[in-house]
Design a protein around this motif. Structure first.
Motif, PDB file in Angstrom:
ATOM      1  N   SER A   1      42.050  50.778  41.653  1.00  0.00           N
ATOM      2  CA  SER A   1      42.043  51.908  40.399  1.00  0.00           C
ATOM      3  C   SER A   1      41.034  53.028  40.824  1.00  0.00           C
ATOM      4  O   SER A   1      39.996  52.539  41.147  1.00  0.00           O
ATOM      5  CB  SER A   1      41.764  51.209  39.216  1.00  0.00           C
TER       6      SER A   1
ATOM      7  N   ARG B   1      36.043  56.897  42.358  1.00  0.00           N
ATOM      8  CA  ARG B   1      34.713  56.016  42.556  1.00  0.00           C
ATOM      9  C   ARG B   1      33.975  56.385  43.592  1.00  0.00           C
ATOM     10  O   ARG B   1      32.569  56.501  43.496  1.00  0.00           O
ATOM     11  CB  ARG B   1      35.255  54.862  42.491  1.00  0.00           C
TER      12      ARG B   1
ATOM     13  N   TYR C   1      32.100  54.797  34.960  1.00  0.00           N
ATOM     14  CA  TYR C   1      32.553  53.639  35.763  1.00  0.00           C
ATOM     15  C   TYR C   1      31.691  52.354  35.413  1.00  0.00           C
ATOM     16  O   TYR C   1      32.572  51.620  35.363  1.00  0.00           O
ATOM     17  CB  TYR C   1      32.698  54.095  37.153  1.00  0.00           C
ATOM     18  N   ARG C   2      30.719  52.634  35.452  1.00  0.00           N
ATOM     19  CA  ARG C   2      29.836  51.548  35.161  1.00  0.00           C
ATOM     20  C   ARG C   2      30.278  50.616  33.790  1.00  0.00           C
ATOM     21  O   ARG C   2      30.114  49.546  33.646  1.00  0.00           O
ATOM     22  CB  ARG C   2      28.437  51.685  35.332  1.00  0.00           C
ATOM     23  N   ASN C   3      30.541  51.348  32.844  1.00  0.00           N
ATOM     24  CA  ASN C   3      30.997  51.043  31.644  1.00  0.00           C
ATOM     25  C   ASN C   3      32.318  50.818  31.574  1.00  0.00           C
ATOM     26  O   ASN C   3      32.917  50.836  30.250  1.00  0.00           O
ATOM     27  CB  ASN C   3      30.432  51.921  30.393  1.00  0.00           C
ATOM     28  N   ASN C   4      33.038  50.683  32.481  1.00  0.00           N
ATOM     29  CA  ASN C   4      34.653  50.783  32.422  1.00  0.00           C
ATOM     30  C   ASN C   4      35.417  51.734  31.598  1.00  0.00           C
ATOM     31  O   ASN C   4      36.189  51.357  31.058  1.00  0.00           O
ATOM     32  CB  ASN C   4      35.002  49.130  31.939  1.00  0.00           C
TER      33      ASN C   4
ATOM     34  N   GLU D   1      37.612  43.745  45.618  1.00  0.00           N
ATOM     35  CA  GLU D   1      36.716  44.175  44.649  1.00  0.00           C
ATOM     36  C   GLU D   1      35.338  43.816  45.075  1.00  0.00           C
ATOM     37  O   GLU D   1      34.034  44.102  44.425  1.00  0.00           O
ATOM     38  CB  GLU D   1      36.779  43.567  43.344  1.00  0.00           C
TER      39      GLU D   1
ATOM     40  N   PRO E   1      31.351  50.182  40.390  1.00  0.00           N
ATOM     41  CA  PRO E   1      32.332  48.931  40.139  1.00  0.00           C
ATOM     42  C   PRO E   1      33.712  49.337  40.853  1.00  0.00           C
ATOM     43  O   PRO E   1      34.089  50.341  40.810  1.00  0.00           O
ATOM     44  CB  PRO E   1      32.441  48.857  38.810  1.00  0.00           C
TER      45      PRO E   1
ATOM     46  N   VAL F   1      37.613  48.259  40.932  1.00  0.00           N
ATOM     47  CA  VAL F   1      38.433  47.588  40.468  1.00  0.00           C
ATOM     48  C   VAL F   1      39.960  47.756  41.102  1.00  0.00           C
ATOM     49  O   VAL F   1      40.540  48.703  41.480  1.00  0.00           O
ATOM     50  CB  VAL F   1      38.903  48.301  39.065  1.00  0.00           C
TER      51      VAL F   1
ATOM     52  N   GLU G   1      43.801  46.542  40.597  1.00  0.00           N
ATOM     53  CA  GLU G   1      45.009  46.160  39.301  1.00  0.00           C
ATOM     54  C   GLU G   1      45.973  45.533  40.082  1.00  0.00           C
ATOM     55  O   GLU G   1      46.680  45.901  41.012  1.00  0.00           O
ATOM     56  CB  GLU G   1      45.236  47.207  38.504  1.00  0.00           C
TER      57      GLU G   1
END
Length: 645
Positions: free
Chosen positions: A402, A407, A422-425, A612, A622, A624, A626
């Protein structure tokens, strides 16, 4: 040279001894039913390993014949390969070295063996070394028969010279020329290993790490994908081919009704059609080619269509038809006819050639056919991805990084707002919408808010271009041709100004990166994959500007590619315990697998963990991946944790 033929397993064991570096090479030949097929000896579905050569010290090698039709072979091929699988190919204490490792990996995989690291592909190493001050070797420069004369002054005999029109299994394995040919390949592969590593250690140490830890495992992975291929629904392809032919015929007739008997050809870009537009109709020229001729590409057609809507409305429909005609022509020629001709008669699958070092940033390239440009379903009226299917009782599983480049970009530029998102999604596109339009984040993320769609489309185009030095005109062009938005240039200037103000570390990183590249004359990924940029000091603005964009593009796109390749190595290490999991395709930031339906969740968890995992210690954003699964590649359903089974 101490080259010899070995038919006794004990003597092979004695030669290999306790070696921790083993170079090897396979000789192959087609099975009886395929001996008239061109290149069948290179296809693991049609050919077998005839013999294996090994070298553990320079100037020495042994050849182990397995399936020669004349002379003496080394007992049971299955017994020998079982021993070699355990002692060499799956042994994690031995560095396995081959020239074009994907070929050997493919033939091992056909026997149920997944080549394990540590491994080393000297053809990848060749492409990571320089042939001039600023140019790396290409794949065409990296063949064994090319490198050995250049680097060792020794001419190796060609396959055609040694075989004289025969297959390798028809040669006598005890014949001196047969032994010399087979053994030289592994001997000189070992020599290349030492030569390239000495070069890396002296000039580009990080490239040695990349070859050993990224490119060589990627070569193994390519061999597995090449062997597995993608099963196709040929009946659906033929049905869509007929539909496309009918649609193209209909569009051609509609165009002819408007312009008469002007020959437009297969792509509406003939000189006759160009003459009709620019000479007969006297339409304005909005775009020219590099040779200052009137352009006939899609962009030129869109610009003409816009002008005609304002000034010659009776012609607007013509350009809409031309665009539609071209679109269907490309769909048919590239994605239907082009794919159909590559269906393997034995497997019913397409087995594309994939090249891990196919681009200067380290991203994959593909051909025969190029599945890297397989259209996504939101830009595909035919449903090309639905051509690829899973066999009965099996499923396709896709895992897609993702926003990996965004990122990586956030990691590089260290902008707190991006990192926090990004750290908090969080939603980076909503965050950028908030930044460039100076509206609250909640409003930017509200799908029911006024102007939501066009603002989000603008934000996406900013995000996917901003790290690479997007100019106002470039943003205007992207919005026009990718999002269908007509945005005035002053508005684009304001958007970019707001973007830089909202992400202050971004512009700072761009300037520092360009300055560093101008000083060094190269740019590189975080792990040290280098790309030389001699034109960054050019007085030609166009060349310099392109080099500056490459200076920004390569660290991000190249580091994203490196992260993917690190994941491939992890997957390979886990495959021997999951032989039911079959890699079939890599496309951009996506990996596709074929597997039993009841293994989807298990496989998804394994691959997700591989993708990941933190790629290197410094990376603090982070990652991700999918997951989605289904029977058809074009109809995959996202796996939602705790919901799908």
């Amino acid at each position: 040279m101490e080259y010899r033929c070995v038919t006794d397993l004990a003597k092979l064991q004695d030669y290999l001894g306790g070696a921790r570096l083993v170079a090897f090479d396979f000789e192959t030949a087609p099975r009886e039913g395929y001996r008239s097929d061109v290149k069948s000896a290179l296809d693991a579905h049609k050919a077998d390993i005839v013999g294996v050569s090994f070298s553990v010290s320079e100037g020495t090698a042994v050849y182990v014949p397995l399936r020669h039709k004349t002379g003496k072979n080394a007992g049971s091929p299955e017994k020998v390969m079982r021993w070699l699988a355990e002692r060499v190919f799956a042994n994690r204490e031995i560095v396995k070295i081959a020239h074009n490792l994907s070929f050997e990996a493919m033939f091992l995989y056909a026997l149920g063996i997944v080549q394990q690291p540590p491994c080393y592909d000297t053809i990848a190493a060749a492409q990571m070394t320089l042939k001039s001050n600023t140019t790396f070797r290409t794949l065409a420069d990296s063949g064994l028969k090319t490198l050995v004369p250049e680097l060792f002054g020794e001419k190796l005999p060609g396959f055609e010279t040694v075989t004289a029109g025969r297959y390798f299994d028809e040669l006598d394995p005890q014949d001196e020329e047969t032994i010399r040919y087979a053994c030289a390949d592994s001997d000189y592969t070992l020599r290349l290993y030492y030569l390239f590593n000495n070069w890396f250690d002296r000039y580009l140490p990080k490239h040695r790490f990349i070859v050993e830890k990224l490119e060589s495992p990627a070569s193994v992975y390519v061999g597995l994908m090449k062997y597995n291929g993608l099963l196709v629904d040929e009946e659906l392809m033929l049905k869509k081919q007929a539909e496309a032919e009918e649609r193209i015929k209909q569009l051609k007739e509609e165009i002819a009704f408007m312009i008469g008997d002007v020959n437009i050809g297969a792509n509406a870009s003939t000189s006759a059609f160009k003459k009709y537009l620019y000479d007969d109709l006297k339409l304005p020229v909005f775009k020219t080619t590099a040779k200052y001729q009137e352009a006939m590409d899609d962009e030129a057609m869109i610009l003409l269509a816009e002008w005609c809507r304002e000034n010659r409305p009776e012609l607007a429909a013509l350009f809409e038809l031309v665009q539609e005609y071209r679109k269907w022509g490309k769909i048919k020629s590239t994605y239907i006819d082009g794919y159909l001709e590559h269906i393997d008669s034995v497997t019913g699958r397409i087995h594309p050639d994939l090249f891990p070092l196919g681009t200067e940033t380290g991203r994959f390239a593909a051909r025969n056919p190029n599945l890297q440009n397989c259209p996504r379903k939101d830009n595909d009226p035919v449903g090309v991805r639905n051509f690829f299917i899973a066999p009965t009782g099996k499923a396709l599983l896709s895992l897609d990084f993702s926003q990996i480049e965004l990122r990586v970009g956030a990691f590089y530029c260290r902008d707190e707002r991006m990192l926090e998102t990004y750290r908090n999604n969080g939603d980076i596109h909503a965050q950028t919408t908030s930044v460039i339009y100076r509206i609250p984040f909640e409003q930017a993320a509200d799908k029911n808010a006024e102007h939501y769609k066009e603002r989000r489309a603008t934000a996406k185009n900013c995000n996917f271009g901003v790290f690479y030095g997007l100019f106002p005109k470039g943003l205007q062009r992207n919005l026009k041709f990718k999002a269908g938005l007509d945005t005035p240039l002053p508005e684009c200037e304001r958007i970019i100004a707001n973007l830089k103000a909202g992400y202050p570390k971004l512009a700072q990183w761009q300037e520092e990166t360009k300055k560093r590249a101008a000083s060094r004359r190269y740019t590189e990924t975080w792990l040290g994959r280098r790309r030389y940029l001699p034109d960054i000091a050019s007085a030609d603005w166009g060349k310099k500007s392109f080099a500056e964009r490459c200076a920004l593009n390569t660290p991000i796109q190249g580091t994203a590619a490196d992260i993917l390749k690190l994941a491939l190595g992890r997957i390979i290490e886990g495959l021997p315990w999951r032989m039911w999991l079959r890699p079939v395709l890599q496309i951009h930031d996506e990996l596709v697998f074929e597997l039993p339906e009841d293994k989807v969740r298990e496989a998804g968890a394994f691959i997700k963990a591989c993708m990941e995992e933190r790629p290197f210690e410094e990376f603090d954003v982070p990652i991700v991946a999918e997951a989605a699964f289904g029977v058809r590649f074009g109809e995959l359903k996202e796996i939602i944790e705790g919901v799908n089974t």
